[in-house]
Write a protein that holds these residues in place. Structure first.
Motif, mmCIF file in Angstrom:
data_model
loop_
_atom_site.group_PDB
_atom_site.id
_atom_site.type_symbol
_atom_site.label_atom_id
_atom_site.label_comp_id
_atom_site.label_asym_id
_atom_site.label_seq_id
_atom_site.Cartn_x
_atom_site.Cartn_y
_atom_site.Cartn_z
ATOM 1 N N ASP A 31 0.369 -1.095 -0.366
ATOM 2 C CA ASP A 31 0.033 -0.210 0.147
ATOM 3 C C ASP A 31 0.953 1.526 0.256
ATOM 4 N N VAL A 32 0.645 2.646 -0.582
ATOM 5 C CA VAL A 32 0.967 3.220 -0.431
ATOM 6 C C VAL A 32 0.174 4.777 -0.789
ATOM 7 N N ASN A 33 0.485 6.100 -0.292
ATOM 8 C CA ASN A 33 -0.536 7.072 -0.478
ATOM 9 C C ASN A 33 0.348 7.890 -1.425
ATOM 10 N N VAL A 34 -0.273 8.376 -2.034
ATOM 11 C CA VAL A 34 0.120 9.938 -2.290
ATOM 12 C C VAL A 34 -0.604 11.139 -2.401
ATOM 13 N N PHE A 35 -0.088 12.317 -2.394
ATOM 14 C CA PHE A 35 -1.187 13.182 -1.921
ATOM 15 C C PHE A 35 -0.392 14.429 -3.559
ATOM 16 N N PRO A 45 7.270 18.870 -7.290
ATOM 17 C CA PRO A 45 8.302 18.032 -6.745
ATOM 18 C C PRO A 45 8.189 17.606 -5.485
ATOM 19 N N VAL A 46 8.620 16.776 -5.083
ATOM 20 C CA VAL A 46 7.663 14.762 -4.493
ATOM 21 C C VAL A 46 8.549 15.084 -2.913
ATOM 22 N N LEU A 47 7.990 15.099 -1.530
ATOM 23 C CA LEU A 47 8.823 14.814 -0.087
ATOM 24 C C LEU A 47 7.831 13.972 0.220
ATOM 25 N N VAL A 48 8.551 12.536 0.008
ATOM 26 C CA VAL A 48 8.337 11.219 0.403
ATOM 27 C C VAL A 48 8.945 11.475 2.321
ATOM 28 N N TYR A 49 8.074 10.697 2.926
ATOM 29 C CA TYR A 49 7.852 11.204 4.203
ATOM 30 C C TYR A 49 7.399 9.120 4.481
ATOM 31 N N LEU A 50 8.771 8.787 5.394
ATOM 32 C CA LEU A 50 8.946 7.155 5.985
ATOM 33 C C LEU A 50 8.444 7.325 7.300
ATOM 34 N N SER A 51 7.614 6.240 7.993
ATOM 35 C CA SER A 51 6.201 6.259 9.366
ATOM 36 C C SER A 51 7.637 5.314 9.882
ATOM 37 N N ASN A 59 -0.952 5.765 8.917
ATOM 38 C CA ASN A 59 -0.931 7.081 10.173
ATOM 39 C C ASN A 59 -0.440 8.600 9.562
ATOM 40 N N ALA A 60 0.183 8.896 9.016
ATOM 41 C CA ALA A 60 0.526 9.873 9.055
ATOM 42 C C ALA A 60 -0.377 10.390 7.994
ATOM 43 N N THR A 61 -0.735 9.810 7.267
ATOM 44 C CA THR A 61 -2.249 10.812 6.394
ATOM 45 C C THR A 61 -2.749 11.875 7.332
ATOM 46 N N GLU A 62 -3.195 11.198 8.290
ATOM 47 C CA GLU A 62 -4.396 10.804 9.096
ATOM 48 C C GLU A 62 -4.006 12.258 10.378
ATOM 49 N N PHE A 69 0.772 21.428 4.086
ATOM 50 C CA PHE A 69 2.224 22.303 4.050
ATOM 51 C C PHE A 69 1.962 21.866 2.522
ATOM 52 N N ALA A 70 1.535 21.288 2.259
ATOM 53 C CA ALA A 70 2.262 19.861 0.321
ATOM 54 C C ALA A 70 0.983 21.501 -0.243
ATOM 55 N N THR A 71 0.121 21.322 -0.182
ATOM 56 C CA THR A 71 -0.854 22.204 -1.027
ATOM 57 C C THR A 71 0.033 24.257 -1.074
ATOM 58 N N LYS A 72 0.538 24.530 -0.004
ATOM 59 C CA LYS A 72 0.256 25.569 0.677
ATOM 60 C C LYS A 72 1.899 25.831 -0.238
ATOM 61 N N TYR A 73 2.957 25.046 -0.259
ATOM 62 C CA TYR A 73 4.020 25.553 -0.759
ATOM 63 C C TYR A 73 4.472 24.951 -2.716
ATOM 64 N N GLY A 74 3.131 23.532 -2.509
ATOM 65 C CA GLY A 74 3.106 22.869 -3.854
ATOM 66 C C GLY A 74 3.901 21.847 -3.895
ATOM 67 N N PHE A 75 4.292 21.072 -3.421
ATOM 68 C CA PHE A 75 4.551 19.593 -3.602
ATOM 69 C C PHE A 75 3.860 18.350 -3.745
ATOM 70 N N ALA A 76 4.493 17.301 -3.612
ATOM 71 C CA ALA A 76 3.267 16.452 -3.966
ATOM 72 C C ALA A 76 4.525 15.318 -3.020
ATOM 73 N N LEU A 77 3.192 14.251 -1.978
ATOM 74 C CA LEU A 77 4.149 13.617 -1.204
ATOM 75 C C LEU A 77 3.317 12.150 -0.923
ATOM 76 N N VAL A 78 4.408 11.721 -0.943
ATOM 77 C CA VAL A 78 4.797 9.948 -0.940
ATOM 78 C C VAL A 78 4.761 9.001 0.608
ATOM 79 N N PHE A 79 3.864 8.231 0.947
ATOM 80 C CA PHE A 79 3.812 8.057 1.912
ATOM 81 C C PHE A 79 3.485 6.555 1.968
ATOM 82 N N PRO A 80 5.007 6.182 1.766
ATOM 83 C CA PRO A 80 5.473 4.063 1.599
ATOM 84 C C PRO A 80 4.635 3.867 3.067
#
Ligand code: GSH
Length: 288
Positions: A31-35, A45-51, A59-62, A69-80
């Motif tokens: 499973d992976v979540n992407v914003f 740009p992309v920020l990968v967040y490792l839980s 967990n991190a998604t919620e 802040f991803a919307t505010k600054y304009g980067f995508a997020l990946v939560f593996p």
């Protein structure tokens, strides 16, 4: 290989995707979540967040507040995810800090674990390559790493062992010197065997001592002073990493903030998420 979209949710004017896919690294379904923020750019740009230990991508998604802040600054997020699931290895589900939910972002070499527990290759190679095909507007060449606890270790380790690949790195309460703490000894011992030379290839404190690449951005770390894993159990030890960076002459330096009264939870992470988002936005070319 393709992703199954299990959910597509509107959030902060962007889209949160809950995905799953068959992984060649872990030989399991992952499973992976992407914003994806509401950007018109074709090079987001992309920020990968490792839980950390026990976490799924949710967990991190919620609870991290990072999407705001991803919307505010304009980067995508990946939560593996934090490990393979359901690999059917004896002992995999016996403790909360090893096996399922505790893949430790390494490629296991011991016979028992090496078929599935390959979270290093999964995160730093397979997942990013596959996501770049699924999301052509995301720029996986302009990418940064963050993470919490075991994931903070994974972020520091992934940044330092892939010189130049990630624009910046930050961590919340990272396991900073796993070769010398109980969590590291348990996980590295099982996944990598007893030869400590193999552990040092992943240990941030050892990696920074040998880091030679010219790309040396400031490393941002927050640590709660009331985190029992820090103050009581000595699992985290960020000061040892800071000292190693100083000794090595790491140019960007390590900015360690010990936040008075904060614990190990997502109440702590969400409080400092904006500082980390801002830090990465700068290196990803999104702000001053
Ligand atoms: N289950 C452990 C705690 C594990 C823990 O704190 N895990 C952190 C990462 S190291 C986490 O993010 N947990 C999930 C959450 O808070 O949502 C315990 O009972 O002491």
């Amino acid at each position: 290989m393709s992703f199954t979209i299990n959910a597509e949710i509107s959030q902060f004017h962007g889209k949160l995707y809950k995905l799953s896919h068959e992984s060649t690294s872990t030989k399991t379904k992952m499973d992976v979540n992407v914003f994806v923020p509401p950007s018109k750019s074709t090079k987001i740009p992309v920020l990968v967040y490792l839980s950390g230990l026990t976490c799924t991508p949710n967990n991190a998604t919620e609870k991290s507040f990072f999407q705001y802040f991803a919307t505010k600054y304009g980067f995508a997020l990946v939560f593996p995810d934090t490990s393979p699931r359901g690999a059917n290895i004896e002992g995999e589900d016996d403790s909360w800090d090893f096996g399922s939910g505790a893949g430790f972002y390494v490629d296991a070499t011991t016979e028992k674990w090496s078929k599935n527990y390959n979270m290093y290759s999964y995160v730093h190679k397979e997942l990013l390559t596959e996501l770049s095909k699924q999301f052509p507007t995301l720029d996986f060449e302009n990418i940064s790493l963050s993470g919490h606890s075991m994931g903070g270790f994974g972020a520091l380790s992934g940044f330092l062992s892939n010189p130049g690949k990630y624009k910046s790195v930050s961590a919340f309460a990272p396991i900073s010197n796993p070769s010398t703490c109980p969590w590291g000894e348990k996980n590295f011992g099982n996944y990598l065997g007893e030869d400590k030379a193999a552990w040092y290839k992943y240990d941030p404190t050892h990696l920074i001592a040998d880091y030679k690449h010219e790309h040396q951005p400031t490393i941002l770390i927050h640590q709660g002073s009331a985190d029992g894993f820090y103050a009581k159990d000595h699992q985290l030890q960020p000061e040892i990493f800071v000292d190693a960076a100083k000794k090595a002459g790491y140019k960007g330096g390590v900015e360690l903030h010990v936040a008075e009264g904060y614990d190990h939870s997502y109440f702590f992470i969400s409080t400092f998420a904006e500082e980390h988002a801002k830090h990465h936005a700068k290196y990803l070319g999104l702000s001053e």
